[in-house]
Design an enzyme around this catalytic site. Sequence first.
Site, PDB file in Angstrom:
ATOM      1  N   GLU A 156       0.818  -1.219   0.000  1.00 48.30           N
ATOM      2  CA  GLU A 156       0.000   0.000   0.000  1.00 48.30           C
ATOM      3  C   GLU A 156       0.852   1.269   0.000  1.00 48.30           C
ATOM      4  OE1 GLU A 156      -3.086   0.008   2.942  1.00 48.30           O
ATOM      5  OE2 GLU A 156      -4.082  -1.743   2.092  1.00 48.30           O
ATOM      6  N   GLU A 263      -5.124  -9.124   1.150  1.00 49.59           N
ATOM      7  CA  GLU A 263      -5.937  -8.969   2.361  1.00 49.59           C
ATOM      8  C   GLU A 263      -7.394  -8.974   1.930  1.00 49.59           C
ATOM      9  OE1 GLU A 263      -2.996  -5.875   4.840  1.00 49.59           O
ATOM     10  OE2 GLU A 263      -5.087  -5.358   4.478  1.00 49.59           O
TER      11      GLU A 263
END
Length: 459
Positions: A156, A263
């Site tokens: 990220e 995720e």
Amino acid sequence: MVSFTKFTLQLLSASAAFAYFEPLTIKGRKFFKNDTQFYIKGVAYQPAVDAEETSTIVDPLAEVNYKNCTEDAKIISNLGANVIRVYAVNASLNHDKCMEAFRNESIYVFLDLANPKTGIDRDTPTWNTDQFSSYQSVIDTFQKYNNTGAFFAGNEVVNNASNAPAVAYVRAAVRDSKNYIKSKKYRTIPVGYAGADIPVVRTELAAYLSCNATKLNNDTNSETDFLGYNMYEWCGHSDFYTSGYAARTQELENFTIPIFLSEFGCNKVTPRVFTEVQAIYSDNMTNVWSGGIVYEYSQEVNDYGLVNVSSTGERVLTTDYNNLKKQWASISPNITYKHSYNPNGTIPECPSRNKTSWAVSANAFPVTPNTTICSNAVKNLKCSANGTPSGSKISQVLSELCYYDNKACSSISSDPYEGTYGNYTGCTGVQQLSIALNAYTQDHGADSCSWGGVGELKA
């Protein structure tokens, strides 16, 4: 005789820690174990860092946590998982026993190479010798375990259009990590990236990291080996279309590398029912996706835990755990065999740059950090950094110095939009400060070296 027996047992025990375990490989857009396609059924496995000190690494695979690893590995295996994702480790510690515990349960470890101190900062990105050295240490430590399944070069790093230029540094980190593995003659371990599910840059990010840029800049081996998406679009009893899963699958259907959910597990509806599992491993998605990793193992303040771990170490399974176990037990995805698999898809073109939503060029990537080049660059300078200034002080002085004389900073300056990176952009902050101070002093005289005591003249 007794002494010999003990010694023999010790040798057998030590060799068992490195007993053969089939490593994962990649062909086209799929993972394989031996000849059989491998679908990821994973769990994020990382205790929270210290709330007051975000740079603290809590290494769940360190030998001191061996008892926890052994118990957790069995719980994770009973869940039906075959992968754990670990976000940060301390490469200087011993990990043999924990890696063996997970290997004994047929569990692979997907490991982030960065830690809170060495990750690529999205707002002020760098890829320097300190960062690369840290990545190398993790690779050196974990390459010997055959259940090391993959490495993430970033997580990220980009979360909106304004920090999209940071992806250039991710691609450089992927390139240098892959080349380091190759140069050390380690077995091939995939290196990829886990991205946030950000609509404004989602397709450009995927294309940038996986496009063939060799024809643009002759920079080989920099393509990501796989892509992960941290995606929480499916909440409660959603469905393939309403959740956005159908749209994401369509966006990525022509890519040529493995893609998975690095995720997943929205907790807006609790307890979580994990009905998305049926979609992830169905024919609707398995041509593009290779499974996913549920967030997360232990219950933390964010309320995503599958297991409650008490202060005394007792493990209590949650309803989420049992729901996920039932979902994973009920799936039977179609299996492809490596020997008969003919990969398809199209390597994407590198995305075109623009000033608003994708201000990053694929015409060049950041330089490979080189300690020898950087050390030589700061030898015998007439003006250099005084001691080791803080990172904030370095940023302040360089900001001012480069404003007054950008020529003095040309060799340490980067412009991802233009695709230009100075020869010393891979050096540490202190080294870059010394290089800039010396260049400034050469043009403006010895009296300009100090900058409030940050620089000092050398005899």
